[in-house]
Design a protein around this motif. Structure first.
Motif, short mmCIF file in Angstrom:
data_model
loop_
_atom_site.label_atom_id
_atom_site.label_comp_id
_atom_site.label_asym_id
_atom_site.label_seq_id
_atom_site.Cartn_x
_atom_site.Cartn_y
_atom_site.Cartn_z
N ARG A 30 -11.47 43.32 -44.19
CA ARG A 30 -11.29 44.24 -45.33
C ARG A 30 -10.38 45.41 -44.97
O ARG A 30 -9.66 45.92 -45.83
CB ARG A 30 -12.66 44.74 -45.81
N HIS A 31 -10.41 45.87 -43.73
CA HIS A 31 -9.60 47.03 -43.35
C HIS A 31 -8.11 46.78 -43.55
O HIS A 31 -7.34 47.71 -43.78
CB HIS A 31 -9.89 47.45 -41.91
N VAL A 32 -7.70 45.51 -43.47
CA VAL A 32 -6.28 45.18 -43.70
C VAL A 32 -5.86 45.56 -45.11
O VAL A 32 -4.73 45.99 -45.35
CB VAL A 32 -6.05 43.67 -43.44
N PHE A 33 -6.78 45.45 -46.07
CA PHE A 33 -6.47 45.72 -47.47
C PHE A 33 -6.64 47.20 -47.84
O PHE A 33 -6.17 47.62 -48.89
CB PHE A 33 -7.36 44.85 -48.37
N VAL A 34 -7.28 47.96 -46.96
CA VAL A 34 -7.49 49.39 -47.25
C VAL A 34 -7.15 50.20 -46.00
O VAL A 34 -8.04 50.76 -45.33
CB VAL A 34 -8.93 49.69 -47.70
N PRO A 35 -5.84 50.31 -45.64
CA PRO A 35 -5.49 51.14 -44.49
C PRO A 35 -5.63 52.63 -44.79
O PRO A 35 -5.80 53.44 -43.88
CB PRO A 35 -4.03 50.76 -44.23
N ARG A 36 -5.54 52.98 -46.07
CA ARG A 36 -5.70 54.37 -46.50
C ARG A 36 -6.49 54.39 -47.80
O ARG A 36 -6.46 53.43 -48.57
CB ARG A 36 -4.34 55.03 -46.75
N TRP A 37 -7.16 55.50 -48.04
CA TRP A 37 -7.91 55.63 -49.29
C TRP A 37 -8.08 57.11 -49.61
O TRP A 37 -7.80 57.99 -48.79
CB TRP A 37 -9.27 54.93 -49.18
N TRP A 38 -8.53 57.36 -50.83
CA TRP A 38 -8.78 58.73 -51.29
C TRP A 38 -10.28 59.00 -51.25
O TRP A 38 -11.07 58.21 -51.74
CB TRP A 38 -8.28 58.93 -52.72
N ALA A 39 -10.66 60.14 -50.67
CA ALA A 39 -12.05 60.57 -50.64
C ALA A 39 -12.22 61.79 -51.53
O ALA A 39 -11.41 62.73 -51.46
CB ALA A 39 -12.48 60.90 -49.21
N ASN A 40 -13.25 61.76 -52.38
CA ASN A 40 -13.49 62.90 -53.26
C ASN A 40 -14.01 64.06 -52.43
O ASN A 40 -15.01 63.94 -51.73
CB ASN A 40 -14.50 62.52 -54.34
N ASN A 41 -13.31 65.16 -52.52
CA ASN A 41 -13.62 66.34 -51.71
C ASN A 41 -13.81 67.54 -52.62
O ASN A 41 -12.88 68.29 -52.88
CB ASN A 41 -12.50 66.58 -50.69
N GLY A 42 -15.02 67.69 -53.16
CA GLY A 42 -15.31 68.82 -54.03
C GLY A 42 -14.48 68.87 -55.29
O GLY A 42 -14.06 69.95 -55.72
N ASP A 80 2.16 61.39 -47.95
CA ASP A 80 2.17 61.89 -46.59
C ASP A 80 0.76 62.19 -46.09
O ASP A 80 -0.12 62.57 -46.86
CB ASP A 80 3.01 63.17 -46.51
N LEU A 81 0.57 62.07 -44.78
CA LEU A 81 -0.70 62.44 -44.17
C LEU A 81 -1.02 63.90 -44.47
O LEU A 81 -0.14 64.75 -44.49
CB LEU A 81 -0.64 62.24 -42.65
N GLY A 82 -2.30 64.16 -44.70
CA GLY A 82 -2.72 65.52 -45.03
C GLY A 82 -2.64 65.85 -46.49
O GLY A 82 -3.01 66.96 -46.91
N THR A 83 -2.18 64.89 -47.30
CA THR A 83 -2.05 65.15 -48.73
C THR A 83 -3.42 65.34 -49.38
O THR A 83 -4.37 64.62 -49.09
CB THR A 83 -1.31 63.99 -49.42
N GLU A 84 -3.50 66.32 -50.25
CA GLU A 84 -4.68 66.50 -51.10
C GLU A 84 -4.16 66.70 -52.51
O GLU A 84 -3.22 67.46 -52.73
CB GLU A 84 -5.50 67.71 -50.65
N THR A 85 -4.73 66.00 -53.45
CA THR A 85 -4.25 66.08 -54.82
C THR A 85 -5.31 66.70 -55.72
O THR A 85 -6.49 66.64 -55.44
CB THR A 85 -3.88 64.68 -55.35
N ALA A 86 -4.83 67.31 -56.80
CA ALA A 86 -5.76 67.90 -57.76
C ALA A 86 -6.60 66.81 -58.39
O ALA A 86 -6.32 65.61 -58.27
CB ALA A 86 -4.97 68.66 -58.84
N ALA A 87 -7.66 67.22 -59.05
CA ALA A 87 -8.56 66.26 -59.68
C ALA A 87 -7.77 65.32 -60.58
O ALA A 87 -6.92 65.75 -61.36
CB ALA A 87 -9.62 67.00 -60.49
N GLY A 88 -8.04 64.07 -60.44
CA GLY A 88 -7.38 63.06 -61.27
C GLY A 88 -8.31 61.88 -61.44
O GLY A 88 -9.42 61.84 -60.89
N ILE A 89 -7.88 60.91 -62.22
CA ILE A 89 -8.71 59.74 -62.51
C ILE A 89 -8.27 58.58 -61.61
O ILE A 89 -7.08 58.26 -61.55
CB ILE A 89 -8.57 59.34 -63.98
N PRO A 90 -9.20 57.94 -60.89
CA PRO A 90 -8.83 56.77 -60.09
C PRO A 90 -8.22 55.68 -60.97
O PRO A 90 -8.70 55.39 -62.07
CB PRO A 90 -10.17 56.32 -59.50
N THR A 91 -7.15 55.07 -60.47
CA THR A 91 -6.49 54.01 -61.21
C THR A 91 -6.47 52.68 -60.45
O THR A 91 -6.01 51.68 -60.98
CB THR A 91 -5.04 54.41 -61.56
#
Length: 377
Positions: A30-42, A80-91
């Motif tokens: 499974r890790h091959v299909f998800v090398p990166r992901w978004w974690a909800n942080n507050g 880019d690494l370290g990116t944090e984005t404003a609240a949005g809807i998962p797509t």
């Protein structure tokens, strides 16, 4: 990395050893299909990069949990690494493996079934390929970049199903014995019935509900089935890079507004989206309502409801106390919610799960149980 041990543990935690899905779960990386992901942080989304923290990567991807891979138009792979984005809807996401397998089980896939599935990260497609064979699996997604990424990752583990960029609500690229959608639809598209072979089965969820629908094709070109007793909720279909703007501005307008109609509610404030049966029933009978909920000090709870027709409601109160309810616009949304809650309390349940499903050839979907019915088109 010893991903095989993690995969075997995931399989053992998800299905019994004799299950035909045990092998796919235990052998697909499974890790091959998800090398990166978004974690909800507050309320914001923070990027997580697997290769920079291999142990956290293994722990995240081989747990029975959903990993969000795309927020709005931003795919985790492309920032880019370290990116944090404003609240949005998962797509897009990699759905928790147990739910993917549950949807496939509802489809009653046989060894010779030809199956249409939805792509997302590609992990669910890989499970289907390992359970059957590449040439019996077609995987589609509306987003060309998702199909491209998934195709490359599938090929990296020697799986080559039929891949296509396709709007699942439109014409499908073939005919199938099973259609399993891990995106939700408001009503079953007529194109699914056209692509489903005689006696074939479709499995999907209905948008803004927790309802899983299974239905088998009938001789008249429609399908009949039921609402299953277990629950699931998936992202709804989309046509572009992101969902159309919702009603966020309306929530700000009514956040502290005085209602045209102010009452004391009968039932305590609840998070509607977490009360799955109530939320599902409300969405079937009053589609298009958006919700917000928050908790505060001293067990204070606040809930907001808005609709595009201008109707709105705001309720606030302490934990089990009757709340103060403000409502405005052409309809009384909180009253609609309380009628459903009253039915639940009076009857001990709602008639949605186990309901009979009749899908007409044009896609009109009719649900019924006892004297209750709802039609979606």
């Amino acid at each position: 990395m010893d991903w095989e041990t993690h995969a075997r543990c995931l399989a053992a935690d998800t299905v019994r050893p004799e299950s035909r899905w045990h092998g796919p779960l235990a052998t697909i990386p499974r890790h091959v299909f998800v090398p990166r992901w978004w974690a909800n942080n507050g309320g914001r989304w923070a990027l997580r990069d697997g290769p920079t923290d291999p142990e956290a990567w293994m722990q995240a991807t081989y747990r029975n949990r959903t990993l969000v891979t795309r927020v709005g138009p931003l795919h985790a792979d492309d920032v880019d690494l370290g990116t944090e984005t404003a609240a949005g809807i998962p797509t897009s996401s990699s759905t928790l493996p147990g739910l993917v397998v549950a949807m496939y089980r509802h489809a009653v896939i046989s060894d010779d079934s030809e199956v249409l599935v939805t792509t997302g990260s590609g992990y669910g497609t890989a499970l289907a390929c390992r359970r059957l064979h590449d040439d019996r699996v077609t995987s589609i997604d509306v987003d060309p970049s998702l199909v491209e990424k998934a195709t490359a990752r599938l090929e990296s583990i020697n799986l080559r199903p039929q891949m296509a960029v396709c709007d699942i609500t439109g014409t499908l690229p073939g005919e199938y014995d099973r259609i399993v959608s891990t995106v939700s639809v408001r009503a079953v598209p007529a194109s699914w019935l056209a692509a489903l072979r005689p006696g074939g089965r479709l499995v999907t969820t209905l948008t803004e509900t927790g309802l899983i629908v299974t239905a088998d094709k009938t001789a008249d070109g429609g399908a009949t089935g039921q609402v299953e007793w277990d629950r699931a909720a998936f992202m709804r279909t989309r046509a572009g890079e992101d969902y159309p703007p919702g009603l966020a501005d309306r929530f700000e307008e009514i956040r502290e507004a005085e209602g045209e109609h102010v009452t004391t509610g009968r039932y305590p404030v609840l998070n509607v989206r977490e009360a799955w049966d109530i939320w599902s029933m409300l969405s079937l009978t009053n589609p298009g309502i958006e919700h917000q909920f928050e908790t505060g000090e001293c067990r204070q709870r606040r809930s907001w409801m808005v609709h595009a027709d201008g109707s709105w409601a705001r309720a606030e109160g302490r934990w089990i106390d009757p709340p103060t309810v403000h409502q405005g616009g052409p309809r009384r949304l909180w009253d609609d919610l309380e009628r459903i809650r009253h039915r639940l309390n009076a009857e001990g349940g709602l008639p949605i799960h186990g309901a009979h499903v009749r899908i007409y050839p044009d896609g009109t979907t009719h649900l019924s149980r006892g004297k209750w019915s709802a039609t979606i088109s």
